[in-house]
Design an enzyme around this catalytic site. Sequence first.
Site, mmCIF file in Angstrom:
data_model
loop_
_atom_site.group_PDB
_atom_site.id
_atom_site.type_symbol
_atom_site.label_atom_id
_atom_site.label_comp_id
_atom_site.label_asym_id
_atom_site.label_seq_id
_atom_site.Cartn_x
_atom_site.Cartn_y
_atom_site.Cartn_z
ATOM 1 N N THR A 107 35.103 47.804 44.231
ATOM 2 C CA THR A 107 33.716 47.385 44.028
ATOM 3 C C THR A 107 32.821 47.773 45.198
ATOM 4 O OG1 THR A 107 32.336 45.394 43.888
ATOM 5 C CG2 THR A 107 34.438 45.120 44.942
ATOM 6 N N GLU A 158 30.886 45.753 46.478
ATOM 7 C CA GLU A 158 30.669 44.536 47.271
ATOM 8 C C GLU A 158 31.402 44.568 48.612
ATOM 9 O OE1 GLU A 158 30.734 40.825 45.217
ATOM 10 O OE2 GLU A 158 29.940 41.692 43.388
HETATM 11 P P1 NAD Z 1 38.157 40.530 34.743
HETATM 12 O O1 NAD Z 1 38.189 39.268 35.533
HETATM 13 O O2 NAD Z 1 37.375 40.576 33.471
HETATM 14 O O3 NAD Z 1 39.655 40.967 34.370
HETATM 15 C C1 NAD Z 1 40.721 40.857 35.268
HETATM 16 C C2 NAD Z 1 42.030 40.965 34.481
HETATM 17 O O4 NAD Z 1 43.113 40.933 35.427
HETATM 18 C C3 NAD Z 1 42.252 39.815 33.506
HETATM 19 O O5 NAD Z 1 42.694 40.332 32.262
HETATM 20 C C4 NAD Z 1 43.338 38.981 34.160
HETATM 21 O O6 NAD Z 1 44.169 38.299 33.229
HETATM 22 C C5 NAD Z 1 44.119 40.048 34.927
HETATM 23 N N1 NAD Z 1 44.870 39.494 36.069
HETATM 24 C C6 NAD Z 1 44.394 38.649 37.024
HETATM 25 N N2 NAD Z 1 45.395 38.336 37.888
HETATM 26 C C7 NAD Z 1 46.502 39.026 37.472
HETATM 27 C C8 NAD Z 1 47.827 39.131 37.965
HETATM 28 N N3 NAD Z 1 48.231 38.452 39.050
HETATM 29 N N4 NAD Z 1 48.698 39.939 37.305
HETATM 30 C C9 NAD Z 1 48.306 40.616 36.182
HETATM 31 N N5 NAD Z 1 47.056 40.551 35.677
HETATM 32 C C10 NAD Z 1 46.168 39.763 36.315
HETATM 33 O O7 NAD Z 1 37.677 41.650 35.759
HETATM 34 P P2 NAD Z 1 36.808 42.960 35.487
HETATM 35 O O8 NAD Z 1 35.377 42.609 35.576
HETATM 36 O O9 NAD Z 1 37.335 43.650 34.287
HETATM 37 O O10 NAD Z 1 37.169 43.819 36.789
HETATM 38 C C11 NAD Z 1 38.293 44.690 36.788
HETATM 39 C C12 NAD Z 1 38.396 45.363 38.153
HETATM 40 O O11 NAD Z 1 37.197 46.092 38.429
HETATM 41 C C13 NAD Z 1 38.550 44.376 39.315
HETATM 42 O O12 NAD Z 1 39.473 44.910 40.229
HETATM 43 C C14 NAD Z 1 37.163 44.279 39.917
HETATM 44 O O13 NAD Z 1 37.232 43.986 41.286
HETATM 45 C C15 NAD Z 1 36.638 45.686 39.668
HETATM 46 N N6 NAD Z 1 35.164 45.818 39.525
HETATM 47 C C16 NAD Z 1 34.493 45.016 38.644
HETATM 48 C C17 NAD Z 1 33.113 45.202 38.471
HETATM 49 C C18 NAD Z 1 32.334 44.374 37.473
HETATM 50 O O14 NAD Z 1 31.100 44.522 37.408
HETATM 51 N N7 NAD Z 1 32.955 43.537 36.670
HETATM 52 C C19 NAD Z 1 32.447 46.180 39.223
HETATM 53 C C20 NAD Z 1 33.175 46.958 40.130
HETATM 54 C C21 NAD Z 1 34.538 46.774 40.259
HETATM 55 O O1 TDX Z 2 24.616 32.213 36.229
HETATM 56 C C1 TDX Z 2 24.319 33.113 37.028
HETATM 57 N N1 TDX Z 2 23.050 33.179 37.539
HETATM 58 C C2 TDX Z 2 22.654 34.132 38.429
HETATM 59 O O2 TDX Z 2 21.490 34.138 38.855
HETATM 60 C C3 TDX Z 2 25.265 34.116 37.434
HETATM 61 C C4 TDX Z 2 26.662 34.092 36.886
HETATM 62 C C5 TDX Z 2 24.844 35.062 38.339
HETATM 63 N N2 TDX Z 2 23.599 35.077 38.838
HETATM 64 C C6 TDX Z 2 23.220 36.129 39.800
HETATM 65 C C7 TDX Z 2 24.139 36.278 40.995
HETATM 66 C C8 TDX Z 2 24.089 37.775 41.270
HETATM 67 O O3 TDX Z 2 22.989 38.078 42.108
HETATM 68 O O4 TDX Z 2 23.307 37.364 39.098
HETATM 69 C C9 TDX Z 2 23.865 38.409 39.905
HETATM 70 C C10 TDX Z 2 25.115 38.927 39.256
HETATM 71 O O5 TDX Z 2 26.090 37.915 39.317
HETATM 72 P P1 TDX Z 2 27.569 38.123 38.725
HETATM 73 O O6 TDX Z 2 27.492 38.483 37.287
HETATM 74 O O7 TDX Z 2 28.394 36.927 39.106
HETATM 75 O O8 TDX Z 2 28.037 39.440 39.487
HETATM 76 P P2 TDX Z 2 28.191 39.809 41.055
HETATM 77 O O9 TDX Z 2 28.292 38.593 41.886
HETATM 78 O O10 TDX Z 2 27.109 40.784 41.373
HETATM 79 O O11 TDX Z 2 29.623 40.534 41.025
HETATM 80 C C11 TDX Z 2 29.948 41.439 39.935
HETATM 81 O O12 TDX Z 2 29.735 42.794 40.296
HETATM 82 C C12 TDX Z 2 30.631 43.381 41.190
HETATM 83 C C13 TDX Z 2 31.392 41.258 39.446
HETATM 84 O O13 TDX Z 2 31.598 39.904 39.083
HETATM 85 C C14 TDX Z 2 32.378 41.708 40.487
HETATM 86 O O14 TDX Z 2 33.701 41.597 39.980
HETATM 87 C C15 TDX Z 2 32.075 43.157 40.800
HETATM 88 O O15 TDX Z 2 32.913 43.591 41.847
#
Ligand code: NAD
Ligand code: TDX
Length: 334
Positions: A123, A125
Amino acid sequence: MKLLITGGAGFIGSNFIRYYLEKHPEDQVVNIDKLTYAGHLSSTKDFSGNTNYKFIKGDIVSPNDAEEAMEGVDIVVHFAAESHVDRSVLDPLEFVKTNVLGTGQLLQTALKKKTKRFHHVSTDEVFGSLGPNDPPFNENTKYEPRTPYSASKAGSDHLVRAYFETYGLPVTITNCANNFGPFHEPEKLFPRFITNLLEDKKVPLMGKGENIREWLYVRDHAGAIDLVLQKGVIGETYCVGGESKTNLEATKLLLKFLGKDESYIEYVPDRLGHDFRYAIDDSKLQQLGWEPEHTFEEWLEKTVRWYKENEWWWKPLKDNTQNLDRSAQESMKY
Ligand code: NAD
Ligand code: TDX
């Protein structure tokens, strides 16, 4: 080719498998997932019958589970993680366990099995928080994580690089912006707000809604990872960017798409350690030939439509979002 996807029942992992099986019908995909609160077999329903797909319920922290899953695998694409920042404030050590120890266990198993490629999904972050006029993050930006989530992801990135430098394990890393799209857990900003509005509830906007994120449609993230698997240089990191919006701008778009006015916004106390802004310079990835296919506004509207049409998926998950707000976080303060 046989791929192991970790965390393939989560948001991005399930979208990646869907994309990959379509683009590479000759390849096999194994998905290991612990099915935590964020992992759902309902997110894999449409491809679970594909003969090239296999699911293993397992924990990446367990050496036995990691070894079973990596049997005969050429490429690992590692998504599994604890991923929600607000949860990391409340339960930081669970994040250290899965994100740091779990990644370490997978790397150790990949080394033992002589896996041909280990791709780590990370990420933006990990780079910390930008001010309004700071230049965007790139692959050379210093790591400055500020939350237990981002610190644990930074730890995992460092381990991946260490296995390349120390042992020569063939790794690549992507650091991506915020994703949006179908099968996104309703505790995150967009799905939480969309599903609240569909239930005629207010949306809890933190602070003044001034925080800035870059947003990328999840299928474009899948395409970026696929490109790095095909053309990325071993040992290298690639940043993946999106379109920049304040949370308030994005919220107003959601209100418009759902026919609601601004009285549906409820300003709530800010997240502890809330990063102000993320922005990404992804010119290194563009040099590999990458450009996103999906524009923000059009695909946000399509995402809203997906949630309207797929209540069966999100309704049972709605309770997950309770007790993650600032009042619960306050009790963790020194
Ligand atoms: P998510 O929370 O939706 O999914 C995570 C998955 O991992 C789930 O299916 C969960 O059951 C599984 N998991 C958790 N712990 C585990 C374990 N110990 N063993 C096996 N499986 C396990 O997350 P996401 O949003 O799909 O993110 C996926 C990856 O991408 C993460 O590594 C996150 O850091 C990265 N990422 C996410 C975002 C975003 O915007 N969501 C952005 C950049 C990077
Ligand atoms: O209820 C809410 N109200 C609100 O104002 C939530 C859930 C979030 N927010 C704000 C916080 C952040 O500034 O919105 C922004 C986005 O929040 P999230 O959806 O929690 O995402 P963020 O904290 O930016 O992190 C996400 O992006 C990077 C993913 O959860 C991470 O897994 C990824 O690495």
